[in-house]
Design an enzyme around this catalytic site. Structure first.
Site, PDB file in Angstrom:
ATOM      1  CB  SER A  32      11.145   3.290   4.559  1.00 25.14           C
ATOM      2  OG  SER A  32       9.803   2.837   4.607  1.00 25.14           O
ATOM      3  CG  ASP A  62       8.584  -0.441  -5.579  1.00 22.45           C
ATOM      4  OD1 ASP A  62       9.172  -1.069  -4.673  1.00 22.45           O
ATOM      5  OD2 ASP A  62       7.626   0.316  -5.368  1.00 22.45           O
ATOM      6  CE  LYS A 103       1.658  -1.834  -5.555  1.00 23.84           C
ATOM      7  NZ  LYS A 103       2.321  -1.921  -4.250  1.00 23.84           N
ATOM      8  NE  ARG A 133       7.556  -6.719   2.456  1.00 24.72           N
ATOM      9  CZ  ARG A 133       7.057  -5.792   1.644  1.00 24.72           C
ATOM     10  NH1 ARG A 133       5.896  -6.018   1.062  1.00 24.72           N
ATOM     11  NH2 ARG A 133       7.703  -4.682   1.419  1.00 24.72           N
ATOM     12  CE  LYS A 136      11.340  -2.189  -1.133  1.00 22.13           C
ATOM     13  NZ  LYS A 136      10.568  -1.145  -0.453  1.00 22.13           N
ATOM     14  N   GLY A 143       2.604  -4.616   1.833  1.00 22.14           N
ATOM     15  CA  GLY A 143       3.333  -3.950   2.910  1.00 22.14           C
ATOM     16  C   GLY A 143       2.882  -2.511   3.077  1.00 22.14           C
TER      17      GLY A 143
HETATM   18  C1  S3P Z   1       5.819   2.587  -0.990  1.00 23.46           C
HETATM   19  C2  S3P Z   1       7.085   2.707  -0.510  1.00 23.46           C
HETATM   20  C3  S3P Z   1       8.196   1.809  -0.870  1.00 23.46           C
HETATM   21  C4  S3P Z   1       7.849   0.938  -2.072  1.00 23.46           C
HETATM   22  C5  S3P Z   1       6.452   0.405  -2.019  1.00 23.46           C
HETATM   23  C6  S3P Z   1       5.453   1.537  -1.954  1.00 23.46           C
HETATM   24  C7  S3P Z   1       4.789   3.549  -0.541  1.00 23.46           C
HETATM   25  O1  S3P Z   1       8.479   0.972   0.235  1.00 23.46           O
HETATM   26  O2  S3P Z   1       8.761  -0.129  -2.193  1.00 23.46           O
HETATM   27  O3  S3P Z   1       6.175  -0.386  -3.145  1.00 23.46           O
HETATM   28  O4  S3P Z   1       3.721   3.636  -1.181  1.00 23.46           O
HETATM   29  O5  S3P Z   1       5.030   4.241   0.452  1.00 23.46           O
HETATM   30  P1  S3P Z   1       9.476   1.477   1.426  1.00 23.46           P
HETATM   31  O6  S3P Z   1       8.850   2.645   2.060  1.00 23.46           O
HETATM   32  O7  S3P Z   1       9.578   0.321   2.373  1.00 23.46           O
HETATM   33  O8  S3P Z   1      10.765   1.767   0.728  1.00 23.46           O
END
Ligand code: S3P
Length: 444
Positions: free
Chosen positions: A174, A327, A27, A128, A354, A100
């Site tokens: 993050s 995750d 993803k 969020r 989340k 998100g």
């Molecule tokens: C992601 C980063 C993570 C993860 C999300 C995907 C990404 O979130 O939980 O499912 O693709 O950059 P955070 O950056 O808020 O930790």
């Protein structure tokens, strides 16, 4: 995406799971491939794209911002972009549904362009925190023209006319914050630097380099990184092959460990070390996960894994490992319920923000199914007894990973486990139910 009526589902104790499957494309990489393609003049070709709702919403946003994004076959997509800084003014609200990642990354990309866009999402995404993106993009020169209370969606963001390169220390580990800053920095002259105290997934850095940008990654402190991007690059069209998502593979992997007699092969799973914390942890718990075939063809490394049903024992998972498996805690908590002894998962503050408050959702779901669990500050403690009673119905709170984790639980528990809504599984793993059924799972 609106999900009109909830669709409840139950999982029942199943016979051995057997077979060989490839879970959908990663993803994180899928979102980024579309966004980078949209910022590149010329044709980007993507194979293995995750065709779930989250990524589809990112594709729609890229179209609204002026790029051409087309499906050419199963998981095969083509993007013709507008060039760095070239987004056009969108005429509609950018609706990111449940995602998100899509929302925050595109906010960063828009922040570096002289356009104004309204970002929105479903009831989960509207809860969020977005201030974590609005703060750094304000330093770059973008500003929120309109926003809901607490810095939440819907947000109308005016991008910077003359984006300023910044040095930014992420307040929490993050990848979304890091990526938003780097995407905004693409359009700024000079160097944009992100410093993170703990390394988060690095797909943005890798893909930026793959699309021809100059990116320097240095170690920072014990576990951190300093990423420096040279602004205003001419991105060159790229071919992106998306490996299978380790965060999706986590569900059939844990199911195969828990259902007696199972043996499942998961193919093409991305093995980027910033994503494999779950495999490390499961192996510490006694899991029989054999690495069959490691490949690294220049992009992300991947491997096939053979997973056999295993007797697990409790472990302590250090907070430092959280970014590499952020995750995966819902399904790890399920695995911990079937382990003998206590599993302590430390440092899970980020789980509260989340798709749902995952600390609370996991604890409630485990309790509803007869598992002893505690939340102690930011730590989750599961007292495993080698089995779970089941028999409960779990509130999924519009969260795909809560839904899938508890369906996995039901495949091995004494009584069935129900979930209130399976609809959100389509955000990340649309074929989850048929793929699990094909392995022998009793879902219905
Ligand atoms: C992601 C980063 C993570 C993860 C999300 C995907 C990404 O979130 O939980 O499912 O693709 O950059 P955070 O950056 O808020 O930790």
């Amino acid at each position: 995406m609106t999900h009109a009526a909830p669709s409840p589902l139950a999982a029942r104790r199943s016979g051995p799971l057997r077979g060989r499957v490839r879970v959908p494309g990663d993803k994180s990489i899928s979102h980024r491939a579309l966004i980078f393609g949209a910022l590149t003049v010329g044709e980007t070709r993507i194979s293995g794209l995750l065709e779930g709702e989250d990524v589809s919403n990112t594709g729609k946003a890229m179209r609204a911002l002026g790029a051409t994004v087309e499906r050419t076959g199963d998981g095969a997509w083509r993007a013709h972009g507008v060039g760095v800084g070239g987004f056009r003014q969108p005429h509609q609200v950018l609706d990111f549904g449940n995602s998100g990642t899509g929302c925050r990354l595109v906010m960063g990309a828009v922040a570096g362009c002289p356009v104004t866009a309204t970002f929105d999402g479903d009831a989960s995404l509207r809860k969020r925190p977005m201030k974590r993106i609005l703060d750094p993009v304000a330093l770059i020169g973008a500003h929120a023209v309109d926003l809901a209370e607490g810095g939440r969606l819907p947000i109308t963001l005016a991008g910077a006319r003359d984006p300023i390169p910044i040095v930014y220390r992420t307040p929490v580990p993050s990848a979304q914050i890091k990526s938003a800053v780097l995407l905004a920095g693409l359009a700024a002259p000079g160097e944009t630097t992100v410093i993170e105290a703990e390394a988060s997934r690095d797909h943005t850095e890798r893909l930026l380099a793959h699309f021809g940008a100059e990116v320097k990654v240095e170690a920072e402190g014990v576990a951190g990184r300093k990423i420096t991007l040279k602004g205003e690059p001419e991105l060159t069209p790229a071919v992106v092959a998306v490996p299978a998502d380790p965060s999706s593979a986590a569900f059939p992997m844990v199911a195969a460990l828990l259902v007696p007699g199972s043996e499942v092969i998961l193919t093409d799973v991305m093995t980027n070390p910033l994503r494999t914390g779950l495999i490390t942890t499961l192996r510490e718990m006694g899991a029989d996960i054999e690495t069959l075939d490691v490949r690294n063809d220049g992009g992300e490394a991947m491997a096939d894994f053979r997973v056999r049903a295993s007797a697990l024992h409790g472990v302590e998972v250090p907070a430092a490992r959280a970014p590499s498996m952020i995750d995966e805690y819902p399904v790890l908590a399920v695995a911990a319920s079937f382990a003998e002894g206590t599993t302590i998962m430390r440092g899970l503050k980020e789980l509260r923000v989340k798709e749902s408050d995952r600390l609370a959702a996991v604890a409630d779901g485990l309790r509803a199914n007869g598992v002893a669990v505690e939340i102690d500050g930011d730590d989750l403690i599961v007292h495993g007894k080698g089995r779970a009673a089941g028999g409960g119905t779990v509130a999924t709170h519009m969260d795909h990973r809560i839904a899938m984790a508890f369906l996995v639980m039901g495949l091995a528990s004494g009584k069935p486990v129900g979930i209130d809504d399976a609809a959100f599984i389509a955000t990340s793993f649309p074929d989850f139910v048929p793929m699990m059924r094909a392995l022998g799972a009793d879902l219905g």
